[in-house]
Design an enzyme around this catalytic site. Structure first.
Site, PDB file in Angstrom:
ATOM      1  N   ALA A 119      -1.741  27.261  55.313  1.00 59.47           N
ATOM      2  CA  ALA A 119      -3.079  27.730  55.658  1.00 59.47           C
ATOM      3  C   ALA A 119      -3.436  27.148  57.017  1.00 59.47           C
ATOM      4  O   ALA A 119      -2.925  26.090  57.408  1.00 59.47           O
ATOM      5  CB  ALA A 119      -4.067  27.267  54.604  1.00 59.47           C
ATOM      6  N   GLY A 176       0.587  26.718  52.154  1.00 54.02           N
ATOM      7  CA  GLY A 176       0.299  28.107  51.784  1.00 54.02           C
ATOM      8  C   GLY A 176       1.444  29.051  52.117  1.00 54.02           C
ATOM      9  O   GLY A 176       1.574  30.113  51.503  1.00 54.02           O
ATOM     10  N   GLU A 209       3.650  28.782  49.216  1.00 57.82           N
ATOM     11  CA  GLU A 209       2.946  29.438  48.100  1.00 57.82           C
ATOM     12  C   GLU A 209       3.006  30.953  48.217  1.00 57.82           C
ATOM     13  O   GLU A 209       3.199  31.657  47.227  1.00 57.82           O
ATOM     14  CB  GLU A 209       1.491  28.944  48.055  1.00 57.82           C
ATOM     15  N   GLU A 212       0.431  19.294  51.632  1.00 55.28           N
ATOM     16  CA  GLU A 212      -1.034  19.160  51.627  1.00 55.28           C
ATOM     17  C   GLU A 212      -1.493  17.717  51.426  1.00 55.28           C
ATOM     18  O   GLU A 212      -2.514  17.300  51.968  1.00 55.28           O
ATOM     19  CB  GLU A 212      -1.643  20.053  50.535  1.00 55.28           C
TER      20      GLU A 212
HETATM   21  C1  HXC Z   1      -2.924  25.431  62.094  1.00 54.72           C
HETATM   22  C2  HXC Z   1      -0.826  24.969  62.878  1.00 54.72           C
HETATM   23  C3  HXC Z   1      -0.346  24.789  61.563  1.00 54.72           C
HETATM   24  C4  HXC Z   1      -1.268  24.992  60.485  1.00 54.72           C
HETATM   25  C5  HXC Z   1       1.279  24.440  62.932  1.00 54.72           C
HETATM   26  N1  HXC Z   1       0.213  24.736  63.686  1.00 54.72           N
HETATM   27  N2  HXC Z   1       0.976  24.459  61.636  1.00 54.72           N
HETATM   28  N3  HXC Z   1      -2.102  25.273  63.131  1.00 54.72           N
HETATM   29  N4  HXC Z   1      -2.526  25.285  60.796  1.00 54.72           N
HETATM   30  N5  HXC Z   1      -0.900  24.878  59.192  1.00 54.72           N
HETATM   31  C6  HXC Z   1       0.133  24.808  65.159  1.00 54.72           C
HETATM   32  C7  HXC Z   1       0.120  23.413  65.773  1.00 54.72           C
HETATM   33  O1  HXC Z   1      -1.175  22.870  65.722  1.00 54.72           O
HETATM   34  C8  HXC Z   1       0.563  23.728  67.172  1.00 54.72           C
HETATM   35  O2  HXC Z   1      -0.529  24.250  67.905  1.00 54.72           O
HETATM   36  C9  HXC Z   1       1.576  24.853  66.975  1.00 54.72           C
HETATM   37  O3  HXC Z   1       1.296  25.416  65.695  1.00 54.72           O
HETATM   38  C10 HXC Z   1       3.009  24.355  66.967  1.00 54.72           C
HETATM   39  O4  HXC Z   1       3.120  23.330  66.001  1.00 54.72           O
HETATM   40  P1  HXC Z   1       3.755  21.890  66.304  1.00 54.72           P
HETATM   41  O5  HXC Z   1       3.236  20.947  65.290  1.00 54.72           O
HETATM   42  O6  HXC Z   1       3.541  21.511  67.731  1.00 54.72           O
HETATM   43  O7  HXC Z   1       5.311  22.199  66.085  1.00 54.72           O
HETATM   44  P2  HXC Z   1       6.432  21.235  65.512  1.00 54.72           P
HETATM   45  O8  HXC Z   1       6.328  19.863  66.117  1.00 54.72           O
HETATM   46  O9  HXC Z   1       7.716  21.987  65.665  1.00 54.72           O
HETATM   47  O10 HXC Z   1       6.098  21.067  63.940  1.00 54.72           O
HETATM   48  C11 HXC Z   1       6.103  22.201  63.103  1.00 54.72           C
HETATM   49  C12 HXC Z   1       5.468  21.827  61.740  1.00 54.72           C
HETATM   50  C13 HXC Z   1       4.086  21.207  61.956  1.00 54.72           C
HETATM   51  C14 HXC Z   1       6.386  20.859  60.981  1.00 54.72           C
HETATM   52  C15 HXC Z   1       5.391  23.147  60.933  1.00 54.72           C
HETATM   53  O11 HXC Z   1       3.339  22.081  62.786  1.00 54.72           O
HETATM   54  C16 HXC Z   1       3.313  20.973  60.709  1.00 54.72           C
HETATM   55  O12 HXC Z   1       3.565  20.010  59.976  1.00 54.72           O
HETATM   56  N6  HXC Z   1       2.321  21.839  60.419  1.00 54.72           N
HETATM   57  C17 HXC Z   1       1.392  21.685  59.352  1.00 54.72           C
HETATM   58  C18 HXC Z   1       2.044  21.914  58.017  1.00 54.72           C
HETATM   59  C19 HXC Z   1       1.060  21.718  56.890  1.00 54.72           C
HETATM   60  O13 HXC Z   1       0.484  20.643  56.691  1.00 54.72           O
HETATM   61  N7  HXC Z   1       0.822  22.784  56.107  1.00 54.72           N
HETATM   62  C20 HXC Z   1      -0.064  22.780  54.971  1.00 54.72           C
HETATM   63  C21 HXC Z   1      -1.404  23.249  55.401  1.00 54.72           C
HETATM   64  S1  HXC Z   1      -2.574  23.135  54.110  1.00 54.72           S
HETATM   65  P3  HXC Z   1      -0.953  23.691  69.342  1.00 54.72           P
HETATM   66  O14 HXC Z   1      -2.221  24.433  69.651  1.00 54.72           O
HETATM   67  O15 HXC Z   1      -1.094  22.224  69.206  1.00 54.72           O
HETATM   68  O16 HXC Z   1       0.217  24.088  70.213  1.00 54.72           O
HETATM   69  C22 HXC Z   1      -2.274  24.454  53.159  1.00 54.72           C
HETATM   70  C23 HXC Z   1      -3.181  24.559  51.954  1.00 54.72           C
HETATM   71  C24 HXC Z   1      -2.965  25.853  51.252  1.00 54.72           C
HETATM   72  O17 HXC Z   1      -1.447  25.265  53.383  1.00 54.72           O
HETATM   73  C25 HXC Z   1      -3.990  25.972  50.189  1.00 54.72           C
HETATM   74  C26 HXC Z   1      -4.418  27.351  49.975  1.00 54.72           C
HETATM   75  C27 HXC Z   1      -5.218  27.863  51.078  1.00 54.72           C
END
Ligand code: HXC
Length: 258
Positions: free
Chosen positions: A65, A109, A112, A132
């Protein structure tokens, strides 16, 4: 309808949805989920389409998400808008089969969403996770429920409590994905599977999907009874006599597929 965060392509009987927010690792924001819902409804209602494929990019199926969109929400916001049920559950409502073709990250997400599909074909580059917990919350679109049914309690606890990623080989060994293929072959393999499914009797395919899903909702006895009834019901479609006659006559069946 034109889309900004996904691509929708219809290739004969297969509908291909490509998640397309490359700058955000395909993070699933409201607009993307609204567009995905609309595209799924379009494909579900399109008589030409027999199977759906959801995929992302080489780097990410979807990294979860959109954290930037969620970060400032209050309890009142998430409660009143019933975040996320409005536009997140369509993939699990569709009656036609959906294959997730996953390369790169399928996190939160994203994992999921892949699990809402009927099966996952993964590239050898795929990484799955429910991270998460690392941002102070828990999965909210089925991660604690579907992942546990896919891979069992011990591994699901490991994934959900540590937030670690699982690579494609581990995902295959754990039963999260159906197949792992070289990244370069992912779309071809997934498309092949989708075309094959789309070529079978459509009611048989839809009823097979419903029957497998029933296994998660009921006891073995009730599930067996359900399977028997829907098995019988297939004899009401011409595709049954056509399929069996074609076998006996050593020819390809001509299913009606409508
Ligand atoms: C918003 C995101 C994002 C996310 C990545 N980006 N994941 N933006 N939401 N979930 C954005 C980063 O901010 C960044 O933007 C760009 O994408 C590239 O990501 P990087 O982190 O610079 O790349 P990298 O170092 O290669 O790492 C990739 C990654 C990491 C491992 C996927 O981005 C990451 O850990 N993302 C979050 C994963 C996460 O926690 N997901 C769960 C979310 S909660 P900028 O602008 O800085 O370039 C969830 C809850 C669901 O899903 C519940 C139901 C709704």
């Amino acid at each position: 309808m034109s889309y900004e965060t996904i691509l929708l392509d219809k290739r004969e009987a297969v509908g291909i949805i490509t998640l397309n927010r490359p700058k955000a690792m395909n993070a699933l924001n409201n607009q993307l989920m609204d567009e995905l819902t609309a595209a799924l409804r379009d494909l579900e209602g399109d008589d030409e389409i027999g199977c759906i494929l959801i995929t992302g990019s080489d780097k990410a199926f979807a990294a979860g998400a959109d954290i930037k969109q969620m970060a400032d929400k209050s309890y009142r916001d998430v409660f009143m808008e019933d975040f996320i049920s409005a536009n997140w559950e369509e993939a699990s409502r569709v009656r036609k089969p959906i294959i997730a073709a996953v390369a790169g990250y399928a996190l939160g997400g994203g994992c999921e969403l892949a699990m809402m599909c009927d099966f996952i074909i993964a590239a050898d580059t795929a990484k799955f996770g429910q991270p998460e917990i690392t941002i102070g919350v828990i999965p909210g679109a089925g991660g604690t429920q579907r992942l546990t049914r896919f891979i069992g309690k011990s591994k699901a606890m490991d994934m959900v409590l540590t937030g670690r990623h699982m690579d494609a080989a581990e995902a295959l060994a754990s039963g999260l994905v159906a197949r792992v293929v070289p990244a370069d072959d992912l779309l071809d393999v997934a498309l092949d599977a989708a075309e094959k499914i789309a070529g079978f009797s459509r009611p048989a395919v839809m009823i097979a999907k419903e029957s497998v899903n029933r296994a998660y909702e009921t006891t073995l006895n009730e599930g067996m009874r359900f399977e028997r009834r829907v098995f019988h019901s297939l004899f009401a479609f011409e595709d049954q006599s056509e399929g069996m006659a074609a076998f006996i006559e050593k020819r390809r069946p001509q299913f009606k597929n409508r």
